[in-house]
Design a protein around this motif. Structure first.
Motif, short mmCIF file in Angstrom:
data_model
loop_
_atom_site.label_atom_id
_atom_site.label_comp_id
_atom_site.label_asym_id
_atom_site.label_seq_id
_atom_site.Cartn_x
_atom_site.Cartn_y
_atom_site.Cartn_z
N ILE A 21 42.95 46.30 61.14
CA ILE A 21 43.95 47.23 61.67
C ILE A 21 43.54 47.68 63.07
O ILE A 21 44.35 47.69 64.00
CB ILE A 21 44.10 48.46 60.74
N GLY A 22 42.27 48.03 63.21
CA GLY A 22 41.77 48.45 64.52
C GLY A 22 41.78 47.32 65.53
O GLY A 22 42.11 47.52 66.71
N LEU A 23 41.43 46.10 65.10
CA LEU A 23 41.40 44.95 66.00
C LEU A 23 42.79 44.61 66.52
O LEU A 23 42.98 44.41 67.73
CB LEU A 23 40.81 43.74 65.26
N ILE A 24 43.76 44.57 65.62
CA ILE A 24 45.13 44.25 66.03
C ILE A 24 45.71 45.34 66.92
O ILE A 24 46.36 45.07 67.93
CB ILE A 24 46.02 44.03 64.79
N ALA A 25 45.45 46.60 66.56
CA ALA A 25 45.94 47.71 67.38
C ALA A 25 45.32 47.68 68.77
O ALA A 25 46.02 47.84 69.78
CB ALA A 25 45.64 49.04 66.69
N ALA A 26 44.00 47.48 68.83
CA ALA A 26 43.32 47.43 70.12
C ALA A 26 43.83 46.26 70.96
O ALA A 26 44.05 46.40 72.17
CB ALA A 26 41.81 47.31 69.92
N MET A 27 44.02 45.12 70.33
CA MET A 27 44.54 43.95 71.04
C MET A 27 45.95 44.21 71.56
O MET A 27 46.28 43.89 72.71
CB MET A 27 44.55 42.74 70.10
N GLY A 28 46.79 44.79 70.71
CA GLY A 28 48.16 45.08 71.13
C GLY A 28 48.22 46.05 72.29
O GLY A 28 49.00 45.87 73.23
N ILE A 29 47.40 47.10 72.23
CA ILE A 29 47.38 48.09 73.31
C ILE A 29 46.87 47.46 74.60
O ILE A 29 47.44 47.67 75.69
CB ILE A 29 46.50 49.29 72.91
N TYR A 30 45.80 46.67 74.51
CA TYR A 30 45.23 46.03 75.70
C TYR A 30 46.24 45.08 76.34
O TYR A 30 46.42 45.10 77.57
CB TYR A 30 43.96 45.27 75.33
N LEU A 31 46.89 44.25 75.53
CA LEU A 31 47.87 43.30 76.07
C LEU A 31 49.08 44.02 76.65
O LEU A 31 49.65 43.59 77.66
CB LEU A 31 48.31 42.31 74.98
N THR A 32 49.48 45.10 76.01
CA THR A 32 50.62 45.88 76.52
C THR A 32 50.31 46.43 77.91
O THR A 32 51.15 46.37 78.82
CB THR A 32 50.95 47.04 75.56
N ILE A 33 49.10 46.94 78.08
CA ILE A 33 48.69 47.46 79.40
C ILE A 33 48.52 46.32 80.39
O ILE A 33 49.01 46.40 81.53
CB ILE A 33 47.39 48.26 79.27
N SER A 34 47.85 45.25 79.98
CA SER A 34 47.56 44.14 80.87
C SER A 34 48.84 43.44 81.36
O SER A 34 48.91 43.01 82.52
CB SER A 34 46.67 43.12 80.15
N LEU A 35 49.84 43.36 80.49
CA LEU A 35 51.09 42.70 80.85
C LEU A 35 52.19 43.71 81.18
O LEU A 35 53.37 43.37 81.20
CB LEU A 35 51.55 41.78 79.70
N LYS A 36 51.77 44.94 81.44
CA LYS A 36 52.67 46.00 81.94
C LYS A 36 53.87 46.25 81.03
O LYS A 36 55.01 46.32 81.49
CB LYS A 36 53.14 45.65 83.36
N GLY A 37 53.60 46.37 79.74
CA GLY A 37 54.67 46.69 78.79
C GLY A 37 55.73 45.63 78.70
O GLY A 37 56.92 45.93 78.56
N LEU A 38 55.33 44.39 78.75
CA LEU A 38 56.28 43.28 78.81
C LEU A 38 57.24 43.28 77.62
O LEU A 38 58.42 42.95 77.79
CB LEU A 38 55.51 41.96 78.85
N GLN A 39 56.78 43.67 76.42
CA GLN A 39 57.66 43.64 75.26
C GLN A 39 58.78 44.66 75.37
O GLN A 39 59.82 44.52 74.70
CB GLN A 39 56.88 43.84 73.95
N PHE A 40 58.61 45.68 76.20
CA PHE A 40 59.67 46.66 76.44
C PHE A 40 60.55 46.23 77.61
O PHE A 40 61.77 46.32 77.56
CB PHE A 40 59.07 48.04 76.71
N ARG A 41 59.92 45.74 78.66
CA ARG A 41 60.66 45.35 79.87
C ARG A 41 61.59 44.16 79.62
O ARG A 41 62.68 44.07 80.19
CB ARG A 41 59.68 44.98 81.00
N TYR A 42 61.15 43.24 78.77
CA TYR A 42 61.93 42.02 78.56
C TYR A 42 62.50 41.90 77.14
O TYR A 42 62.85 40.81 76.71
CB TYR A 42 61.06 40.79 78.85
#
Length: 467
Positions: A21-42
């Motif tokens: 749970i922690g690994l997936i959450a940390a990965m999701g947060i990191y990728l969201t920041i790194s890709l500038k919220g791409l899942q929301f923007r697109y």
């Protein structure tokens, strides 16, 4: 509970506790920041690609065996399975309605994970000895990250996981529902499913893609329509149900009837596990199908994968959870006083307000289960091909088809525990690959964004009129 069940349940608890749970959450947060919220923007762009593929000309003359639409339908066939019906009911039975909230959270971050792993699948795919495209996390790990041992570990876990999430879980849930309604032996259902699956699987990925591109939209529309009918009849319970889902996510849930009650950790555990099981983001399975797409841009297939997660979890699974909530079905027992869970619980919830609902849900369950079953047969084949070569595929198919029959009559909770463990083991090397190749994902994203900008410039130059 026998000794084997106790071991499997403990392994699942350890794997899907705070670690994954922690690994997936940390990965999701990191990728969201790194890709500038791409899942929301697109988000709307990705959904438009999925629902209106003809407007985007998603069948270019590029390398691959399937159109991008067929490829994502194959991936959705693998993810929108009985987990969306039976799995959500089991999660709520164990973790309470709060599990739905954590399914939402995990799915939002899962969208960006699915995007990234599918981009890498296109980037590092190769052509095999038969002239077909092969790809997935094992190739990204081997050729991109230069970690052949991790690549083999993923392929091994994937080949084994296909037996759980693909062959046994799908046949078990389907056979159980058919037995409940028609009193047909699970063994008979398992044999029929195995025979039909053999006809499709032997046709290869093109046959799977053709069938998935027809069956997945059909079953999705049918299930959503039935769910909306239940929600319409019980519209006054929708808001209280949403409040219950949110409050239970942070406080746990008290016992209800035969329901034993849950803690916050159990709700998080079950919600996260069901999210990954339903949308497969982080598992690395959908990239295996994505590698076959005829697409000139890796990020384009990533966009489709992102939309697929949205549909699989935030629409299909949410529908199941809301139907159970608005009909107050948690804690129902059968005539023998035994707590109802899994597919029978979902069928019971639909049956309260919709005439013929058991047959509608059963039809969806059969379609969901069968499409997932054939998609995972392909995933397992590609994993075993990576490990042992193309000659091993025939033997693997025989074992896979045999397990469809065995799984139909096996213990429900034992089967799901095994599937959750196998899924968790796949996640670890796959997520290592995604984090290690994030620069590649960012670069491919930049290329696609430049393409979209060029289209926008061309459009405005053509349509702009002088003032």
């Amino acid at each position: 509970m026998n000794h084997l069940e106790a071991i499997l349940f403990e392994m699942r608890h350890l794997l899907w506790g705070s670690f994954l749970i922690g690994l997936i959450a940390a990965m999701g947060i990191y990728l969201t920041i790194s890709l500038k919220g791409l899942q929301f923007r697109y988000l709307f762009h990705s959904l438009h690609l999925l629902f209106f593929p003809q407007k985007h000309k998603l069948n270019p003359e590029s390398s691959g065996d399937l159109s991008p639409f067929q490829s994502i339908m194959t991936a959705l066939a693998g993810s929108i399975g009985t987990g969306s019906i039976a799995g959500v009911a089991i999660a709520i039975s164990i973790g309470g309605y709060g599990a739905i909230f954590w399914l939402w959270v995990t799915s939002i971050f899962g969208m960006i994970i699915a995007y990234s792993e599918n981009v890498l699948a296109i980037k590092y795919r190769v052509q095999n000895e038969k002239g077909q495209m092969s790809g997935g996390p094992m190739y990204a790990l081997r050729d991109g990250l230069k970690q052949p041992l991790l690549a083999k570990a993923f392929a091994l876990f994937g080949a084994i996981a296909a037996f759980g999430i693909g062959a046994t879980v799908q046949s078990n849930s389907t056979a159980g529902a058919i037995d409940t309604l028609f009193s047909i032996s699970p063994w008979i259902t398992g044999i029929i499913m195995a025979l039909i699956a053999a006809l499709v699987v032997l046709g290869g990925v093109r046959k799977i893609g053709q069938i998935a591109s027809v069956m997945v939209p059909l079953m999705t529309i049918l299930y959503v329509a039935a769910s909306l009918a239940i929600l319409t009849v019980n519209w006054q319970n929708i808001l209280p149900s949403l409040q219950l889902i949110i409050t239970s996510a942070f406080t746990g849930q008290a016992p209800l009837g035969g329901f034993v009650g849950s803690s916050l950790l159990v709700a998080m555990q079950m919600g996260s596990a069901r999210a990954v099981f339903s949308n497969e983001a982080g598992l690395g399975s959908s990239p295996i199908a994505a590698a076959n797409a005829k697409t000139p841009y890796a990020a384009l297939q990533g966009m489709l994968a992102m939309a697929g997660v949205f549909v699989a979890s935030l629409i299909i699974c949410t529908m199941t959870g809301l139907v159970l909530a608005v009909t107050d079905s948690l804690g129902l027992v059968d005539s023998a006083g035994i707590l109802i869970t899994g597919a029978p619980l979902t069928i019971a919830a639909f049956s309260q307000n919709l005439p013929g609902a058991p047959y509608i849900v059963l039809g969806c369950l059969v379609l969901f289960g069968f499409t997932t079953l054939i998609a995972w047969a392909y995933y397992g084949e590609k994993c075993i091909e990576f490990l042992l070569g193309a000659k091993s595929i025939s033997s693997y198919r025989l074992v896979y088809l045999s397990l469809i029959i065995v799984g139909a009559a096996a213990n429900l909770h034992l089967i799901w525990a095994f599937a959750d463990i196998a899924n968790g083991l796949m996640c670890i090397p796959n997520l290592i690959g995604v984090i290690g190749l994030i620069k590649v994902v960012r670069y491919e994203t930049m290329i696609y964004e430049q393409f979209l900008l060029s289209l926008a410039d061309k459009y405005f130059k053509i349509t702009k009129t002088p003032i």
